[in-house]
Motif scaffolding. Structure first.
Motif, short mmCIF file in Angstrom:
data_model
loop_
_atom_site.label_atom_id
_atom_site.label_comp_id
_atom_site.label_asym_id
_atom_site.label_seq_id
_atom_site.Cartn_x
_atom_site.Cartn_y
_atom_site.Cartn_z
N ILE C 235 48.35 -79.25 -13.63
CA ILE C 235 48.61 -79.07 -15.07
C ILE C 235 47.19 -78.06 -15.38
O ILE C 235 47.78 -77.02 -16.43
CB ILE C 235 48.32 -80.00 -15.80
CG1 ILE C 235 49.40 -80.83 -15.01
CG2 ILE C 235 47.59 -80.25 -16.89
CD1 ILE C 235 49.44 -82.69 -16.20
N ILE C 236 46.03 -77.92 -15.00
CA ILE C 236 45.09 -76.67 -15.20
C ILE C 236 45.20 -75.41 -15.14
O ILE C 236 45.47 -75.01 -16.13
CB ILE C 236 43.70 -76.99 -14.23
CG1 ILE C 236 42.99 -78.58 -14.84
CG2 ILE C 236 42.93 -76.25 -14.37
CD1 ILE C 236 41.74 -79.22 -13.95
N VAL C 237 46.39 -75.21 -13.60
CA VAL C 237 46.95 -73.88 -13.07
C VAL C 237 47.13 -73.26 -14.53
O VAL C 237 47.64 -71.77 -14.79
CB VAL C 237 47.35 -73.78 -11.85
CG1 VAL C 237 48.32 -72.42 -11.84
CG2 VAL C 237 46.32 -74.00 -10.80
N TRP C 238 48.73 -74.11 -14.86
CA TRP C 238 49.12 -73.73 -16.05
C TRP C 238 48.92 -73.94 -17.13
O TRP C 238 49.10 -72.39 -17.69
CB TRP C 238 50.71 -75.26 -16.37
CG TRP C 238 51.21 -74.80 -17.70
CD1 TRP C 238 52.94 -73.97 -16.98
CD2 TRP C 238 51.73 -74.88 -18.46
NE1 TRP C 238 53.65 -74.05 -18.21
CE2 TRP C 238 52.12 -74.81 -18.95
CE3 TRP C 238 50.22 -75.76 -18.96
CZ2 TRP C 238 52.23 -75.00 -20.62
CZ3 TRP C 238 50.89 -76.29 -20.42
CH2 TRP C 238 51.71 -75.91 -21.25
N TYR C 239 48.13 -74.82 -17.49
CA TYR C 239 47.44 -74.44 -18.94
C TYR C 239 46.20 -73.40 -19.18
O TYR C 239 46.65 -72.41 -19.66
CB TYR C 239 45.95 -75.63 -19.35
CG TYR C 239 46.15 -75.55 -20.34
CD1 TYR C 239 46.92 -76.18 -21.21
CD2 TYR C 239 45.08 -75.33 -20.90
CE1 TYR C 239 45.67 -76.26 -22.61
CE2 TYR C 239 43.78 -75.23 -21.80
CZ TYR C 239 44.77 -75.26 -23.29
OH TYR C 239 44.22 -75.81 -24.16
N THR C 240 45.89 -72.95 -17.51
CA THR C 240 45.09 -72.07 -17.67
C THR C 240 45.39 -70.22 -17.48
O THR C 240 45.21 -68.98 -17.85
CB THR C 240 44.18 -71.54 -16.53
OG1 THR C 240 43.05 -72.84 -16.12
CG2 THR C 240 43.00 -70.06 -16.55
N LEU C 241 46.60 -70.62 -17.09
CA LEU C 241 47.35 -69.03 -16.91
C LEU C 241 48.22 -68.45 -18.06
O LEU C 241 48.12 -67.44 -18.67
CB LEU C 241 48.27 -69.47 -16.12
CG LEU C 241 47.81 -68.67 -14.49
CD1 LEU C 241 49.17 -69.03 -13.32
CD2 LEU C 241 47.56 -67.17 -14.18
#
Ligand SMILES: Nc1ncnc2c1ncn2[C@@H]1O[C@H](COP(=O)(O)OP(=O)(O)OP(=O)(O)O)[C@@H](O)[C@H]1O
Ligand SMILES: Nc1ncnc2c1ncn2[C@@H]1O[C@H](COP(=O)(O)OP(=O)(O)OP(=O)(O)O)[C@@H](O)[C@H]1O
Ligand SMILES: [Mg+2]
Ligand SMILES: [Mg+2]
Lengths: 334, 513, 386, 312
Positions: C235-241
């Motif tokens: 989720i963090i990766v998705w959010y960050t990107l």
């Protein structure tokens, strides 16, 4: 018939009780988890599997195995075999120690055994047998042969990785050489790899170039290179774990064998006879055929030397010679 | 002069339809070209000209319709067949292998060989020299493509076709990237070629060139053929009206305006090019608010390096750049943007846009980290989309959809996105590099209007362009760049093409100010 | 024919239409085709494919513990895949997840063993330390690329090997290494992330688990919080990107570094940052692996493959966070289910490799699948018309 | 001293050879615009087939050729995927890296009664050593030149590939296709045919590389034999800036540092370094050299991009 067998036996404990009650009527199931080398590693995994097959042929066992690809697979592979309703489950290799201790603790009714365990301070649970080999004793014998047969008074040892399991081979070999020939020099180098055949070959080449005429390896696949170097240079090499003479019939004079197959067969026999030795670590050495020199040794090693080797063997068994398996012990005695 | 053989219809394209999915790029087009004529294809961006020619050259297959060459029906399924039939094509986007030499590019696919498949490079060079002499297309066969000017590259493209014995030459927007001199040369070359019995189809947006060079002109609008006219009987305005479907004006409307304070000062600037050679050699220039300063010059005289240095993309070796009195020499692009200098880059696809990003995302390329588009490092999509929608409306970007990727826009619309973004940054100094390259009349009109608007808002505009007409029409003052230096500055009102052309060629008068 | 309305379409037509629409459809078909290839190979080797797949499938889903094992196996590769996908999205090919995983593991083993803290501090500390160290390790490649233009594929391949030897060096340091072993001491209990680890081992815990089939079975496994953390990281990766300025920046550099540079983004710093984050993710995988599964590190004779498998998982998952979670589970299920074919039927394990290879291979070629479906459609069309 | 030098040179040559073959495979395919990270898988299948055919036929040349063929067949799959079906070339390459070793083990079991290790080839049916026995054993010249034919052929292949790429018609076309496929297409060059050829050749070369291990360095195959060489070759290809001679130098650098590892690890070396630290040498050295002088390498412009006719 085992289609989906793994799934059909949700209650292994029961199975097992039955087996114990009537061991002669039910077929005994024995299986093993290989370490990351895989079952055809031409080394102890394969030897272990041969032990299983021997138990199948001679004791009427039903046997199988699971291969591991990563350290992380050990636990779940042990469990796969547990679910398959095996009577005895083997872990092959020291890397599996933690996993098998864990499994034994959680499944007190299941019998386990492990080759080359490294229990450390852990207490061996009642449902686990450790099987250790005195690799140093076999290495001592091939060292003795090397010490006797060298014409240059220089022999070599190529280790795989520089850590305790290999130190047994290393110092056992050195001791054997010195025992046979106190003047002989032993060149030692580690490949830092069990797979890099080119590295093994280069190291062996260098040793031969430096005047060694016999090189012993305990380096797995890197050792293929050692044997190849001997072949090309027309020098001698000594194999490890299994009889490696087939790799270079004119150049591998002997091999320090580790009879994992024998050990497994013996434990299997004990299981069949109902005296499974849980809670113990059995050490197989020269005395019980757990280690030794290859049967093909007589092709190259003169008979008189083989005679001496037999004597040395007896002395070791009798405890007259204490073979070191690490640096400190070696340095204290040689 | 004309050498047309009306009895010989070298090309007849009949009822050509080409569909890309549901989109009809060519809608029942007929085209007839006679031997020895120069036939122009005129049309707005995306009208379907390149598509039609790509069909003729075998790169695309028509959905329906047929092609006759010298009266004989041919299925051109492959460029090889076109080449065999004597068709050569110079593509809109050059088809040159950059690291290869001129000769290698020309012979590629028809290489003279010696034993063992070895290329006979000597013979290749000889052949190239021979045809280049025959048609007056001088090139150095041993130069690498990335070392030569665009004009030279164009010659290489034409030579490629001639080397293959092309009788019919298709030139797709050949002048878009050429200097006035080069355009003149090209027109001469075309004349030479028709004298030799070759036939030429030329695609262009430039009406002046059509008037100068073409015999006939076919006008295409939205995939349909509108008309084919004899050029000598048709005025530029008529052509333009037919093309766009409405009336177009060529003059840039702009009122006189007093210039204000000094906004951009370039002092003795020295910049090196990719080959580590000084390309800008002590250039000085001042731009004031409320004026458009046009920089005219032939390509390769340091324009690219100058702009890159100004925008922080290239190191300044010596000298100074000041914006509003603040030294920004060798600042990062970020710092320069923050100092209120904006720029429309020369290469919109390489520098100007992230083609994989949506239009909305491209609209905030320089401001993505600022409120309201982001707060504490988190993007605010609603604000971004709203902003983008406003700009799309205001700058008439088509289609009106901020969520499509920039790569799906036509070149003209891509340019609009960039202009919208840069202008909305509200800079004090706006640098525009080749802002209309490859655009059609309508789009050009729009860009020019935008630049003038900025000037009227009291911004300083630095326009760098290879199109002399553009510089003359839009600028208030014109500086001429030659070999990395400004060789003269003239007031636009006093400028005439000939003196400027002379200065651009190095014959200028340095002390004029 | 042309005017056929949607309602006229048969169910099969609709299915085909759906499958050709999205990547999910392609993935499903690729997996299906991979299974067919696997079946052929199994048949050649003399095994009954249907039986083998039966073993595989029931070996993955028929018991809670099997599902747990699949999840456990998926955890590290999901996270390394996230690492690789993150780098991909920002225009870098991180072949170095393997080495960053190792570095994460080393660090977790060190901090887990030498530091003593209560769990609620110790666990985050170990994870952070692993991520930091591996992030810096990945950062080396980013730095070399930004500063010297060294291609990240070369530098990360080299760094993988350096990490491996570093691991082997550190494992053998006296005081860290277990007495007679080539394995380090176990990390402290406080750094352990196995679910209910203490309780499971206590007599009451055992008693309770014995009485509860589902939990008893599921918790036999070292089911740990790693998977949850993997989901959070996804989720963090998705959010960050997708939602942050950082992601905007990094992706812009990935798509078009020239435009990014022109837009005022510091390209060198972005590359470095991206590799640091990518490395930190792979390091998290390594750290969680030590905290949840291995508890210690050992001498490595060869690469373990977490990073390389992560590449396959990332690509099967289309480099998207959600896709990666599913493809990680699939990959793990294939490996785990595949390992059961041997004890059940005696079929060798390389069949699984061939199958995974075939699946990845088909996933690479959506066009082939489109082509096949198109032909099926045409045939159906002809049939319907006739 | 001279002997030590000879030893290091000899070891360098031995180490570099398989890498050179595989790296040349990388060079040719990437120059045509197709990436191939499946070199590892292709080497593995080559190593197995080389050893197998070598063993059963007793003819090393047949084994070597068969290895090339096997690598080529595997590469054909890569070509079908990445050229015809416009696959993501990295994904396809990854697939090859699963398929290659998988198939190798599978076939090995088929050919060697269930074993994943092949039987050893007798010394006299191994690759010949053309200069064997000409120099006194272990003399400097012997150490340097008494190499297997595969070693000489590797260097010959460097030259041949250089000649092919930079001197011939085909080479010009290959590079054009890798740099600007559309340009080549408009001149009637058949992109697909050239890419197929180059991808298949890359498999053939990688297969040779594998066989140069299993037929010369040792004389049997085992599953761990290749372990990572394909990736090192990939790195060497990039390091060598996509040029045959550059890749060769990169492989030699890697080889010489491995030679140094062995030399510095000997018992009487002037200083004793921990073996694990010493093992890092080749990799650290590569990084340092890369930092030192290479700078930005430029790949063929179109590498990794599938070519679609009619796309713009
Ligand atoms: N390969 C393609 N796929 C989809 N659409 C295409 C393709 N090629 C061209 N088109 C579309 O067909 C239309 C005509 O394109 P074409 O390139 O022929 O225009 P043009 O008249 O040459 O424009 P310009 O003056 O800008 O060169 C455009 O809308 C374009 O988007
Ligand atoms: N890849 C694509 N996907 C979807 N639509 C596209 C794509 N490429 C082009 N188009 C559409 O085709 C139309 C024309 O595009 P094209 O690039 O041919 O413009 P152009 O003719 O060069 O015009 P301009 O003068 O503005 O450059 C545009 O409306 C654009 O939306
Ligand atoms: Mg066009
Ligand atoms: Mg255009």
């Amino acid at each position: 018939g085992c289609g989906g067998g793994a799934a059909q036996d949700p209650a292994p404990e029961e199975d097992q009780e039955q087996v114990e009650d009537q061991p002669t009527e039910e077929q005994i199931k024995m299986a093993m988890v290989t370490d990351v080398g895989g079952v055809n590693d031409q080394s102890f995994n394969e030897s272990a599997w041969n032990g299983h097959k021997q138990a199948e042929a001679e004791l009427g066992f039903s046997v199988s195995y699971v291969e591991s690809e990563q350290d992380a697979d050990y636990e779940r592979n042990l469990e796969t075999l547990l679910d398959a309703g095996n009577d005895l489950i083997w872990g092959i290799g020291f890397m599996m120690t933690d996993a098998i201790l864990e499994a034994a603790e959680f499944n007190p009714d299941q019998k386990y055994a492990i080759i080359d365990p490294d229990f450390g301070e852990n207490v061996v649970p009642e449902n686990l047998v450790g099987v250790l080999f005195k690799a140093e004793e076999g290495s001592f014998l091939v060292g003795y042969i090397a010490g006797k047969m060298t014409e240059t008074n220089k022999v070599g040892f190529v280790g795989g990785m520089d850590f305790p399991v290999i130190h047994g081979f290393h110092y056992g070999f050195m001791a054997g050489v010195k025992h046979a020939n106190p003047d002989a020099e032993v060149l030692v180098q580690y490949a830092d790899s069990f797979v890099d055949a080119a590295r093994g070959k280069a190291i062996a080449n260098q040793m031969y170039q430096q005047g060694a005429d016999i090189v012993f390896h305990a380096a797995g696949g890197a050792g293929d290179g050692v044997i190849e170097a001997a072949r090309e240079q027309d020098k001698y090499a000594i194999g490890v774990d299994e009889d490696q003479n087939h790799l270079a019939p004119d150049h591998v004079i002997t091999s320090a064998m580790k009879r994992v197959d024998n050990a497994i067969f013996m434990v299997a026999e004990m299981l069949k006879d109902g005296d499974y030795a849980g809670g113990e670590t059995k050490v197989f050495g020269l005395a019980d055929g757990g280690v030794g020199i290859a049967p093909t040794s007589d092709k190259h090693v003169p008979a008189e030397i083989l005679e001496e080797v037999k004597q040395v063997e007896q002395e070791i068994i009798a405890g007259k010679i204490v073979v070191p398996n690490n640096k400190d012990d070696y340095e204290a005695n040689y | 002069m004309r050498n047309i053989d009306f009895d010989c219809k070298v090309i007849e394209m009949k009822d050509i339809v080409k569909k890309f999915g549901d989109f009809t790029a060519n809608d029942d087009i007929n085209l007839t070209v006679h031997k020895g004529e120069v036939h122009a294809l005129l049309g707005e961006n995306g009208a379907g000209k390149s598509t039609l020619m790509n069909i003729l050259y075998g790169l695309y297959q028509p959905t329906s319709g047929e092609i006759l060459i010298k009266g004989e029906k041919v299925d051109i399924t492959d460029p090889n067949i076109a080449i065999k039939k004597g068709i050569g094509m110079v593509h809109q986007h050059f088809m040159l292998v950059e690291p290869f030499t001129v000769a290698e590019n020309i012979v590629l696919g028809m290489e003279p060989t010696a034993t063992l498949g070895k290329i006979n490079i000597k013979k290749a060079i000889q052949d190239v020299e021979e045809i280049s002499n025959r048609y007056g297309l001088y090139v150095n066969p041993k130069d690498k493509i990335y070392d030569i000017t665009v004009g030279m590259q164009q010659r290489v493209e034409i030579l490629k076709a001639l080397y293959r014995g092309a009788e019919i030459l298709i030139l797709d927007e050949p002048t878009a990237v050429l200097t006035p001199q080069e355009i003149k040369e090209l027109i001469t070359i075309m004349r030479n070629l028709t004298q030799e019995g070759k036939t030429i189809i030329i695609i262009t947006h430039k009406l002046k060139e059509i008037k100068e060079a073409a015999d006939y002109c076919t006008i295409i609008r939205r995939g349909k053929r509108i008309d084919t006219v004899e050029v000598s009987n048709t005025s530029e305005t008529e052509l333009a009206d037919k093309m766009v479907g409405r009336e177009v004006s060529f003059k840039v409307d702009k009122e006189d305006k007093e210039r204000g304070r000094l906004a951009l000062r370039i002092d003795n600037l020295v910049v090196k090019d990719n080959r580590n050679v000084e390309a800008v050699k002590g250039l000085s220039l001042e731009v004031f608010t409320g004026e458009i300063l046009g920089v005219a010059g032939v390509d390769g005289n340091g324009q690219t390096e100058l702009i890159e240095a100004l925008t922080g993309l290239r190191r300044v070796e010596r000298g100074k750049v000041e914006v509003n009195g603040i030294d920004v020499t060798n600042n990062t692009p970020r710092q320069i943007i923050d100092n209120k200098m904006a720029s429309i880059p020369e290469d919109r696809q390489k520098r100007g846009l992230v083609l994989e990003y949506t239009v909305a995302e491209n609209m905030i390329l320089e401001n993505y980290a600022r409120e309201p588009f982001a707060r504490k490092g988190i993007l605010n999509k609603t604000a971004i989309n709203k902003f983008a929608r406003e700009l799309i409306k205001k700058f008439d970007v088509r289609p009106e959809d901020e969520t499509i990727k920039a790569k799906a826009l036509s070149g003209g619309n891509q340019q609009k996105v960039i202009i919208a973004r840069e202008v909305t940054n509200d800079p004090d100094v706006l640098i525009a590099a080749q802002p209309t390259r490859g655009l059609d009349v309508g789009a050009i009109e729009f860009v020019h209007k935008s630049l003038v608007e900025q000037r009227d808002k009291n911004k300083a505009v630095l326009l760098v362009s290879l199109e002399l007409d553009e510089v003359m029409n839009v600028s208030d003052r014109i500086a001429v760049i030659y070999e990395g230096q400004i060789v003269g500055i003239v007031d636009a009102k006093d400028a005439d093409e000939n003196t400027l052309g002379l200065m651009m060629a190095g014959g200028g008068n340095k002390d004029e100010k | 024919m042309k005017n056929k309305t949607f309602a006229d379409k048969t169910f099969a037509d609709k299915t085909i239409a759906y499958l050709t629409k999205g990547t999910l459809g392609f993935s499903i078909i690729s997996i299906f085709l991979g299974f067919i290839i696997g079946a052929i190979i199994l048949a050649i080797a003399g095994f009954n494919p249907i039986q083998a797949y039966g073993v595989m499938i029931s070996g993955v889903i028929s018991r809670p513990s099997y599902i747990a094992w699949t999840i456990i196996g998926s955890t590290p590769i999901i996270i390394t895949a996230l690492s690789i996908a993150f780098a991909f999205k920002t225009g870098l090919f991180n072949i170095g997840a393997e080495g960053q995983f190792i570095i994460g593991g080393i660090t977790a083993a060190i901090v887990g063993y030498f530091v003593e803290l209560p769990s609620f501090l110790h666990i985050p500390l170990v994870l952070l330390a692993a991520m930091t160290a591996a992030g810096l390790w990945g950062g080396i490649a980013g730095f070399l690329k930004a500063k010297f233009g060294v291609h990240e594929v070369i530098s990360t391949i080299m760094l993988n090997w350096i990490a491996l030897y570093l691991n082997n060096y550190i494992v053998l340091i006296e005081g860290f290494r277990r007495a007679t072993s080539q394995r380090t001491h176990e990390i402290q209990r406080t750094a352990n992330i196995v679910i209910l680890e203490q309780w499971k081992r206590s007599p009451e815990g055992r008693e309770w688990l014995r009485g509860h089939d589902f939990f008893g079975d599921a918790l036999r496994t070292p089911l740990n919080w790693g998977f949850v953390i993997a989901i959070i990281l996804a989720i963090i990766v998705w959010y960050t990107l997708n939602k942050t300025t950082l992601g905007y920046e990094l992706k812009a550099v990935g798509y078009n570094r020239h435009a990014a540079e022109y837009g005022g983004i510091n390209v060198s710093r972005s590359m470095f940052t991206s590799m640091v984050i990518s490395g930190a993710l792979a390091g998290a995988a390594g750290g969680l692996h030590v905290m949840g599964i291995s508890k210690s590190i050992a001498s490595l004779a060869a690469m373990e493959g977490f990073g390389f498998n992560g590449i396959a998982v990332a690509l099967i998952g289309g480099n998207s966070s959600l896709g990666i979670i599913f493809s990680g589970l699939l990959f793990s299920a294939l490996q785990y289910g595949g390992s059961k074919i041997q004890p059940a039927l005696g079929a060798p394990s390389e069949v699984i490799h061939i199958m995974i290879g075939a699946i990845v291979f088909f996933i690479a070629m959506p066009k082939l699948i489109k082509y096949i479906l198109h032909n099926i459609k045409k045939k159906r069309g002809a049939k319907n018309a006739g | 001293m001279l002997d030590s030098l000879g030893f290091i040179i000899g070891t360098t040559l031995m180490y570099s050879t398989p890498l050179i073959y595989a790296a040349l495979g990388g060079v040719i395919t990437e120059n045509s615009g197709v990436t191939n990270i499946g070199l590892e898988g292709m080497m593995t299948i080559g190593a197995l087939i080389g050893a197998t055919v070598g063993f059963y036929s007793g003819n090393p040349w047949l084994g070597f050729l068969a290895a090339g063929l096997a690598g080529g067949v595997l590469a054909l799959f890569h070509a079908i995927a990445s050229v015809t079906f416009e696959a993501d070339q990295v994904v396809s390459g990854i697939a090859i890296n699963f398929l290659g070793p998988g198939l190798a083990l599978f076939l090995s079991r088929l050919f060697f009664e269930g074993a994943t290790m092949t039987k050893a080839i007798p010394l006299d049916s191994k690759m010949p050593r053309p200069l064997h026995g000409i120099f006194p054993r272990n003399s400097f010249l012997d150490l340097v030149f008494n190499q297997y034919a595969t070693v000489y052929m590797a260097f010959l292949l460097v030259f041949v590939l250089w000649y092919l790429l930079y001197r011939t018609k085909l080479g010009l076309r290959i590079r054009a296709v890798g740099e600007h496929p559309r340009a080549a297409d408009t001149l009637g060059v058949n992109i697909y045919r050239i890419r197929y050829l180059c991808v298949i050749l890359s498999g053939v070369f990688a297969g040779f590389g594998g066989a140069s291990m299993s037929l010369a360095i040792v004389s049997n195959f085992r599953p761990t034999l290749v372990s990572g060489h394909g990736f090192i070759a990939l790195a060497a290809m990039i390091f060598g800036k996509w040029k045959p001679q550059g890749a060769m130098w990169a492989c030699l650098l890697f080889g010489v540092s491995n030679g140094l590892v062995v030399y510095l690890g000997r018992a009487d070396a002037p200083f004793q370094i921990s073996v694990q630290i010493l093992s890092m040498l080749p990799y650290v050295l590569t990084l340092i050299v890369l930092m030192g002088f290479v700078g930005r390498a430029s790949a063929p412009a179109a590498v990794g991009v599938p070519y679609e006719k009619g796309e713009r």
